[in-house]
Design a protein around this motif. Structure first.
Motif, mmCIF file in Angstrom:
data_model
loop_
_atom_site.group_PDB
_atom_site.id
_atom_site.type_symbol
_atom_site.label_atom_id
_atom_site.label_comp_id
_atom_site.label_asym_id
_atom_site.label_seq_id
_atom_site.Cartn_x
_atom_site.Cartn_y
_atom_site.Cartn_z
ATOM 1 N N GLY A 181 -3.628 -6.557 -7.956
ATOM 2 C CA GLY A 181 -3.987 -7.592 -6.989
ATOM 3 C C GLY A 181 -2.803 -8.165 -6.232
ATOM 4 O O GLY A 181 -2.965 -9.035 -5.384
ATOM 5 N N VAL A 182 -1.599 -7.674 -6.498
ATOM 6 C CA VAL A 182 -0.410 -8.206 -5.821
ATOM 7 C C VAL A 182 -0.451 -7.918 -4.320
ATOM 8 O O VAL A 182 0.018 -8.726 -3.523
ATOM 9 N N LEU A 183 -1.023 -6.789 -3.920
ATOM 10 C CA LEU A 183 -1.083 -6.464 -2.489
ATOM 11 C C LEU A 183 -2.009 -7.411 -1.733
ATOM 12 O O LEU A 183 -1.801 -7.675 -0.549
ATOM 13 N N GLN A 184 -3.023 -7.945 -2.412
ATOM 14 C CA GLN A 184 -3.904 -8.931 -1.788
ATOM 15 C C GLN A 184 -3.258 -10.322 -1.831
ATOM 16 O O GLN A 184 -3.398 -11.104 -0.895
ATOM 17 N N ALA A 185 -2.552 -10.623 -2.908
ATOM 18 C CA ALA A 185 -1.910 -11.943 -3.052
ATOM 19 C C ALA A 185 -0.711 -12.090 -2.118
ATOM 20 O O ALA A 185 -0.418 -13.192 -1.654
ATOM 21 N N VAL A 186 -0.015 -10.992 -1.862
ATOM 22 C CA VAL A 186 1.172 -11.016 -0.999
ATOM 23 C C VAL A 186 1.005 -9.902 0.036
ATOM 24 O O VAL A 186 1.526 -8.802 -0.122
ATOM 25 N N PRO A 187 0.273 -10.168 1.124
ATOM 26 C CA PRO A 187 -0.053 -9.110 2.088
ATOM 27 C C PRO A 187 1.153 -8.508 2.806
ATOM 28 O O PRO A 187 1.040 -7.428 3.373
ATOM 29 N N ASP A 188 2.309 -9.172 2.801
ATOM 30 C CA ASP A 188 3.467 -8.620 3.504
ATOM 31 C C ASP A 188 4.180 -7.522 2.715
ATOM 32 O O ASP A 188 5.146 -6.932 3.199
ATOM 33 N N ILE A 189 3.720 -7.186 1.507
ATOM 34 C CA ILE A 189 4.296 -6.076 0.745
ATOM 35 C C ILE A 189 3.804 -4.772 1.364
ATOM 36 O O ILE A 189 2.610 -4.561 1.524
ATOM 37 N N ASP A 190 4.747 -3.905 1.708
ATOM 38 C CA ASP A 190 4.413 -2.585 2.247
ATOM 39 C C ASP A 190 4.950 -1.543 1.266
ATOM 40 O O ASP A 190 6.151 -1.311 1.193
ATOM 41 N N LEU A 191 4.059 -0.940 0.496
ATOM 42 C CA LEU A 191 4.496 0.028 -0.508
ATOM 43 C C LEU A 191 5.211 1.226 0.092
ATOM 44 O O LEU A 191 6.002 1.871 -0.586
ATOM 45 N N ALA A 192 4.967 1.513 1.354
ATOM 46 C CA ALA A 192 5.639 2.639 1.995
ATOM 47 C C ALA A 192 7.131 2.375 2.180
ATOM 48 O O ALA A 192 7.933 3.305 2.183
ATOM 49 N N SER A 193 7.519 1.105 2.287
ATOM 50 C CA SER A 193 8.932 0.793 2.505
ATOM 51 C C SER A 193 9.580 0.054 1.337
ATOM 52 O O SER A 193 10.807 0.066 1.223
#
Length: 94
Positions: free
Chosen positions: A37-49
């Motif tokens: 759920g971290v990607l929803q909690a912190v939307p500015d995380i881009d796993l690609a970078s």
């Protein structure tokens, strides 16, 4: 197949995220990040970078997790480490 327990962590100066998860054995680092759920909690995380790791060691998103792994998502550096060392050396008069 037995489940494994892992923790997914992300931190910024203004917030910390840590979530314990139970995943099926053979789960990957990417699956843990997505299910935490971290990607929803912190939307500015881009796993690609963003870089990711386990217990402070860089790993790829397809790394298979083991029991009690701590998955970490790293923020980009804000300062060049070499330049920071040079500035400290000049300041100390070396």
């Amino acid at each position: 197949m037995a489940d494994i327990y892992v923790q997914v962590c992300y931190a910024r100066p203004d917030m910390q995220f840590a979530r314990d998860l139970r995943l099926p054995q053979g789960a990957t680092l990417q699956a843990a990040v997505e299910q935490s759920g971290v990607l929803q909690a912190v939307p500015d995380i881009d796993l690609a970078s963003c870089r990711v790791g386990i217990h402070g060691k860089l790993k790829s998103l397809d790394t298979v997790l083991r029991e009690r792994d701590r998955v970490e998502i790293y923020r980009p550096l804000t300062a060049d480490p070499k330049e920071s060392r040079r500035k400290r050396a000049v300041k100390k008069g070396l």
